[in-house]
Write an enzyme that holds these catalytic residues in place. Structure first.
Site, mmCIF file in Angstrom:
data_model
loop_
_atom_site.group_PDB
_atom_site.id
_atom_site.type_symbol
_atom_site.label_atom_id
_atom_site.label_comp_id
_atom_site.label_asym_id
_atom_site.label_seq_id
_atom_site.Cartn_x
_atom_site.Cartn_y
_atom_site.Cartn_z
ATOM 1 N N ASP A 54 -12.981 5.137 1.863
ATOM 2 C CA ASP A 54 -11.520 5.197 2.043
ATOM 3 C C ASP A 54 -11.052 6.648 2.050
ATOM 4 O O ASP A 54 -10.934 7.282 1.014
ATOM 5 C CB ASP A 54 -10.868 4.403 0.888
ATOM 6 N N ASP B 37 0.884 -1.161 0.000
ATOM 7 C CA ASP B 37 0.000 0.000 0.000
ATOM 8 C C ASP B 37 0.925 1.215 0.000
ATOM 9 O O ASP B 37 1.504 1.560 1.030
ATOM 10 C CB ASP B 37 -0.887 -0.042 1.250
ATOM 11 N N GLU C 229 -7.226 0.622 -4.242
ATOM 12 C CA GLU C 229 -7.127 0.524 -2.780
ATOM 13 C C GLU C 229 -8.423 0.022 -2.125
ATOM 14 O O GLU C 229 -8.395 -0.931 -1.345
ATOM 15 C CB GLU C 229 -6.706 1.872 -2.191
ATOM 16 N N LYS D 169 2.588 11.384 -3.669
ATOM 17 C CA LYS D 169 1.501 10.689 -4.366
ATOM 18 C C LYS D 169 0.490 11.691 -4.936
ATOM 19 O O LYS D 169 -0.218 11.404 -5.879
ATOM 20 C CB LYS D 169 0.827 9.749 -3.363
#
Ligand code: AMP
Length: 726
Positions: free
Chosen positions: A192, A9, A170, A69
């Site tokens: 999420d 992850d 994810e 990211k």
């Protein structure tokens, strides 16, 4: 273990890595080390990654890269990068290609390079913790990641030396981790909310089949926005109290950190205080100190808009999937920011059910990725374990055979008529043979200071004491991968046979060596004077060495046969692993721009992947010899209001009047969510050339900096193939 696959992850703030052990997902590391800060810093010209870099964040934020990211796969002009500019303590500058460069420690780095270094750190750490090199991984990405962001992530992983088995969304990974454990039929919503991104995904699990039915999200909505909301309030408070805005960068950073700290504390307590002395020096030389109490209520008020945005996306996701809130059986919270109680309550009120709290939101994604990777590889792992079992069996067989020959030769020693010189030479040649075949490592040569009798007795003792009982093979599950023939037999019975041989050898050798030791002792007693000739000494040495080698060979054979059993058992476990199918969907509509900026969708949002779609277009001018194909993703009907993914020019269209050429555009999206686009002029019949332009210059930008160049070529070839004319 004969095979491993990592579940990674790669988070905005922290990353996490898991593997599957005994069918269960296990997060690597202990305590704080279970997560790795997605951080890179330059200190005195040296790179620091992970925890070491994170420590530098406080002292030298200017040279510490975080939250990369958020930048990966974006052009400098994108809205995402522009809003990151204001908040970033390190300089983000445009590259000549219009992409993003980060200036740290006197170097220019791309987001792909920073991610590659973080991934390399993860890989090194995993290798160290597992104790064996491992390079294959399933890596998670936010569901709404664009094609370019996915490619960039994959490229970073490849630079880090990782073989990317699959990219997984994810929330899909989280849902999968949960469903894999539960093994029931249900519909699950995953909410999420991480450090930088928000995704909502709805998944249906029916037996071993997992299907994502809808996904939505925002690539610029996450925990950092919550921090930002609190920080903005604190900055406004500062201005009110001291009559001027806080300009000092270090002070602003301290405010941001205090904001995040307070936000996290408020997940556990109702009220917390912020005390920031020496934030700035005021006109009269006085130090500005900001002290405030923050309550949960205040935090809720400051972040209400952000929270509502996430719920609006949930509404849209359900509507697109033609689902009602009541259709959702379970709600799963993922991402660090979902630990905030207000988030939990809001999600509960929205779905009308309590979200699951039994899975660690920071770890569930890596666990799901590892489980999925394992499920994809289990049969291959079983195959590898069977190969190892076969190799171990061959070793056991060979050692048992040589041991048998040696034992037979030693037995001849007892026969009075044996020619001793002949025996010695045969023993020596067998010893030489075993030296070549078995190698010397586990074998001891006789020590000159020790008598021959002692040597032989010791070998007998070793036979008794050191040879561990052999592991026996229980029934293996019936699986094709376990059906392995060696010669006329199946591997299982061949291993049992060799074990029986080894057991026979062990007891026979013990008897023979005990008798030999007694015999040698008697001989020693007889020769009261030390009259032994050189010849008989060297014969004795050969016997001593043969006895040693015999016990070692039997020991090796026993060990190898047990190893074969262990490998076969492991193969059986892999063969029994749950094999699942996982069908994900596209998170955006994908299409091209047609005349008048019309967005022509070829693949609708929430289309099951892998997917393919074709559509025929034409020209709008007479004699037009080329067309520019511009690929977009998004929901807007105007193409340019969507996100541009790339464009290329199709050249050499056969001369024709407008509207006559038939240009077929084909979209294909693979299981990683990565898109390839082809176009051909259906009428020309000549081979067509497509010129590809990479809008973010991803590969050009990173070429030769960290990764091997062959990879870049592969990317060029693999992603957009030139189309042959028909
Ligand atoms: P992730 O990207 O999933 O690691 O999430 C990181 C984000 O979660 C950061 O913005 C953190 O501030 C936030 N976070 C972590 N723990 C908590 C907590 N206990 N309460 C609220 N936010 C948290």
């Amino acid at each position: 273990m004969s095979g491993r696959v990592l579940g990674i992850d790669l988070g905005t703030v922290n990353s996490c890595v898991a593997i599957v052990e005994d069918g269960k997902a296990v997060v690597l590391g202990e305590g704080q080390d279970r997560t790795i800060p997605s951080c890179l810093a330059i200190k005195d010209g040296k790179e620091l990654v992970g925890q070491a870099a994170r420590r530098q964040l406080v002292t030298d934020p200017r040279n510490t890269v975080t939250a990369v990211k958020r930048l990966i796969g974006h052009s400098f002009d994108s809205q995402e990068v522009q809003s990151a500019l204001a908040r970033s303590p390190y300089p983000i500058v445009p590259s000549p290609l219009g992409t993003v460069m980060l200036e740290v420690g006197g170097r220019e780095l791309t987001p792909v390079q920073v991610s590659a270094r973080v991934l390399q750190e993860i890989l090194d750490r995993a290798t160290e913790l597992i104790g064996e090199p491992v390079t294959t991984a399933v890596i998670s990405v936010p569901a709404h990641f664009t094609d370019v962001q996915r490619k960039a992530t994959k490229l970073a992983a490849e630079y880090a030396g990782i073989e990317v088995l699959r990219l997984i969304n994810e929330p899909t990974a989280a849902a999968f981790a949960y469903g894999y454990r539960k093994a029931e039929n249900f519909t699950l919503a995953v909410y999420d909310l991480g450090g930088g991104t928000f995704d909502v995904t709805v998944m249906r699990a029916i037996g071993d089949s997992f299907e994502v039915i809808g996904t939505d999200g925002d690539s610029f909505l996450g925990g950092e926005d919550f921090d930002h909301a609190v920080a903005e309030w604190l900055l406004a408070e500062f201005e009110t109290e001291f009559g001027a805005p806080l300009e000092d960068e270090a002070g602003k950073l301290r405010i941001r950190e205090a904001a995040e700290k307070a936000k996290i504390e408020l997940s556990a307590v109702e009220e917390t205080s912020i005390d920031l002395p020496y934030l700035a020096t005021l006109g009269g030389g006085e130090n500005a100190q900001l002290t405030r109490t923050v309550t949960r209520e205040k935090l809720t008020e400051l972040t209400r808009g952000l929270m509502q945005k996430t719920l609006d996306l949930c509404t849209r996701c359900l509507a697109d999937a033609s689902l009602d809130k009541d259709d959702i059986d379970e709600v799963l919270l993922v991402g660090g920011q979902s630990r905030m109680p207000v988030v939990r309550y809001a999600v509960r009120d929205f779905f009308g059910k309590e979200p699951r709290r039994d899975i660690n939101p920071d770890e569930v994604v890596a666990m799901g990725a590892a489980l999925y990777g394992y499920s994809l590889c289990a049969d291959q792992f079983a195959e590898t374990a069977m190969d190892q079992a076969e190799d171990a069996y061959e070793v056991a067989l060979k050692d048992a055979e040589i041991a048998r020959k040696l034992l037979d030769e030693i037995k001849l020693r007892k026969e009075d008529n044996t020619d001793r010189a002949e025996l010695k030479s045969r023993l020596n040649s067998l010893l030489e043979q075993t030296e070549d075949e078995v190698g010397p490592p586990t074998l001891r040569e006789p020590r000159p200071e020790q008598s021959l009798v002692e040597d032989v007795r010791q070998s007998t003792e070793r036979l008794q004491a050191e040879i561990s009982p052999m592991d026996s093979l229980e029934d293996l599950p019936a699986a094709p991968v376990l059906e392995r023939q060696v010669g006329e037999q199946d591997l299982g019975s061949a291993v049992k046979d060799v074990q029986a041989q080894v057991q026979g050898l062990q007891s026979e050798a013990r008897e023979v060596l005990e008798a030999l030791a007694d015999e040698l002792a008697a001989e020693e007693d007889e020769s009261t004077q030390d009259t032994a000739s050189t010849d008989s000494d060297s014969e004795g040495q050969a016997i001593g060495a043969a006895a040693e080698r015999l016990s070692a060979l039997i020991g090796n054979a026993a060990e190898a046969s047990s190893e074969a059993v262990g490998n076969m058992r492991e193969a059986g476990e892999h063969a029994q692993a749950r094999k699942v199918t996982l069908a994900d969907v596209t998170s955006h509509a994908l299409g091209i721009a047609a005349a008048e900026d019309l967005f022509m969708s070829l693949i609708a949002q929430n289309t099951k992947i892998p997917a393919e779609s074709r559509r025929v277009f034409t020209t709008n001018q007479d004699g037009q010899s080329e067309v520019n194909i511009r690929i977009f993703q998004g929901r807007e009907s105007k193409a340019t209001e969507n996100q541009l993914l790339g464009d290329f020019v199709l050249e050499g269209i056969a001369t024709a009047a407008r509207m006559e050429p038939k240009i077929e555009v084909a979209f294909a999206i693979d299981e990683n969510g990565i898109l390839s686009v082809k176009a051909r002029d259906k009428r020309s019949g000549i081979a067509q050339q497509i010129r590809i332009e990479d809008p973010l210059g991803l590969q050009a930008n990173d070429a030769g900096v960290t990764g091997p160049e062959s990879m870049i070529e592969e990317e060029d070839d693999g992603d957009f193939e030139a189309v042959d004319g028909v």
